[in-house]
Design an enzyme around this catalytic site. Structure first.
Site, short mmCIF file in Angstrom:
data_model
loop_
_atom_site.label_atom_id
_atom_site.label_comp_id
_atom_site.label_asym_id
_atom_site.label_seq_id
_atom_site.Cartn_x
_atom_site.Cartn_y
_atom_site.Cartn_z
N LEU A 34 4.58 0.00 -3.76
CA LEU A 34 6.26 -0.52 -4.84
C LEU A 34 5.67 -1.80 -5.18
O LEU A 34 6.30 -2.74 -5.24
CB LEU A 34 6.35 -0.87 -3.21
CG LEU A 34 7.59 0.51 -2.68
CD1 LEU A 34 8.69 -0.26 -1.22
CD2 LEU A 34 8.50 1.00 -3.60
N GLY A 35 4.76 -2.07 -5.47
CA GLY A 35 3.46 -2.92 -6.63
C GLY A 35 3.50 -4.34 -6.13
O GLY A 35 4.07 -5.31 -6.11
N SER A 36 3.30 -4.12 -4.21
CA SER A 36 3.43 -5.11 -3.46
C SER A 36 2.07 -5.71 -3.64
O SER A 36 2.07 -7.15 -4.62
CB SER A 36 2.53 -5.24 -1.90
OG SER A 36 2.08 -4.17 -1.78
N SER A 37 0.98 -5.53 -4.82
CA SER A 37 -0.63 -6.22 -5.33
C SER A 37 -0.22 -7.36 -6.30
O SER A 37 -0.37 -7.93 -6.79
CB SER A 37 -1.71 -5.77 -6.16
OG SER A 37 -1.06 -5.01 -6.11
N ASP B 35 3.37 -2.15 -13.92
CA ASP B 35 3.29 -2.92 -12.25
C ASP B 35 3.99 -4.60 -12.71
O ASP B 35 4.08 -5.53 -11.96
CB ASP B 35 2.65 -2.63 -11.50
CG ASP B 35 2.34 -1.34 -10.60
OD1 ASP B 35 3.32 -0.47 -11.75
OD2 ASP B 35 1.94 -0.49 -9.67
N ALA C 118 3.57 -8.03 -7.42
CA ALA C 118 4.47 -8.20 -7.34
C ALA C 118 3.49 -10.57 -6.25
O ALA C 118 3.93 -10.84 -7.06
CB ALA C 118 5.28 -8.14 -6.06
N GLY D 43 0.65 -1.17 0.26
CA GLY D 43 -0.20 -0.24 0.05
C GLY D 43 0.91 1.39 0.15
O GLY D 43 0.94 2.45 0.51
#
Ligand code: MEV
Length: 324
Positions: A114-117, A159, A119, A111
């Protein structure tokens, strides 16, 4: 289809957007890099049909078919929803339906741009796909778009592309993506403002801006395109000073777009005041992280000045999604 193996481990990298966020949704180019922080996924086949998710990211649970169907009808609230979607979309690809244990461990916060979703979904799709057969990067990236739609509402796909392919890429929604071949050595600092936000909401706000004044918006978008093209040249020429100046210029553009915040502008200013070559928001803005381009001499000074904020040094990571 039955699984060909019972257990798979994968990982996918975090991303930063060096140039062109938001305008990339409107077919303008963007430059992205994967960085040396990753999401790790372990998946194992269960004896029942439940999908059991454990993570170090504050979400998880046990989901039978009924619960999964209920969640599908709800708007986005938790990363559990895109994760379940990524799992079921991947199983559908192989005409499979089994229960799974999913363990997700992230080395970076979610959130915060950094593109967590992306990744998470990319690593999960690679893991679940490998239980049944083979998926190439293009396919993994495409499958993850459905899950990304839940989170970003109208994602450009940038992303998913960077988390799948890794390295340094030039992304364009229409022509897809190209790897940037450069041995440029970027000394980057990521600084987390600590403000969580949802990218989907910011993408929607930007859409409203576009609808209110398309001419003004397209002026900004064309400027973003010019900056990105110049940045590509600076990367190829290894012109660090120029690259830094363009990053800061990109930040002012995002400020004009209305996706910055006082605290983000302040962090950018502190970095520049302490010797950074350039600094900007990365990702959706509205909170989240800024990135700073520095050199060895100023790195420690800048980090010291960011008291109270989560700060880490990053390098561009060459690997996209990997199967362990
Ligand atoms: C989010 O990481 C990047 C945005 O440009 C949205 C997108 O490209 O889908 C804000």
């Amino acid at each position: 289809m039955n699984p060909i193996t019972n257990h798979v481990g994968t990982s996918a990298p975090a991303k930063i957007i060096l140039f062109g966020e938001h305008f990339v949704v409107y077919n303008k180019p963007a430059i992205l890099a994967s960085i040396d922080k990753r999401v790790h996924v372990d998946v194992s086949v269960r004896n029942d049909n439940k999908i059991v998710i454990k993570s170090n990211m504050g979400f998880g649970g046990s989901f039978d078919e009924k619960k999964r169907k209920q969640l599908q009808t709800k708007s986005f609230k938790s990363l559990v929803q895109p994760i379940l979607l990524a799992v079921t979309d991947t199983m559908e690809e192989f005409n499979a339906s089994v229960g799974l244990d999913l363990n997700i461990r992230s080395e970076f916060p979610y959130g915060v741009g950094l593109g967590s979703s992306a990744a998470c979904s990319v690593a999960i799709i690679a893991a679940v796909g490998t239980l049944f057969g083979k998926l190439n990067r293009k396919k993994i990236c495409n499958i993850s778009l459905n899950a990304e739609k839940l989170v970003h509402r109208n994602p450009s796909g940038a992303d998913s592309a960077i988390c799948s392919y890794g390295g340094l890429i030039l992304f364009n929604k229409n022509n897809n993506m190209k790897s940037i071949n450069s041995d440029i050595d970027l000394e980057l600092i990521v600084i987390n403002s600590g403000i969580k936000r949802t990218t989907g909401k910011l993408v929607s706000n930007v859409k409203q801006k576009f609808e209110r004044d398309a001419d003004m918006f397209m002026d900004l978008a064309n400027t973003s395109e010019n900056i990105t093209i110049q940045a590509l040249k600076a990367i190829k020429d290894k012109d660090y000073d120029e690259l830094g100046a363009l990053m800061t210029l990109n930040h002012s553009l995002l400020y004009k777009l209305g996706v910055s915040k006082n605290i983000l502008d302040k962090l950018v200013e502190i970095a520049l005041h302490n010797g950074a070559l350039g600094a900007k928001i990365t990702g959706g803005g509205g909170g989240g992280c800024i990135i700073v381009l520095t050199n060895k001499h100023f790195k420690n000074k800048i980090m010291k000045e960011m008291k109270g904020y989560e700060t880490f040094v990053s390098k561009v990571e060459r690997d996209g999604v990997i199967i362990k």
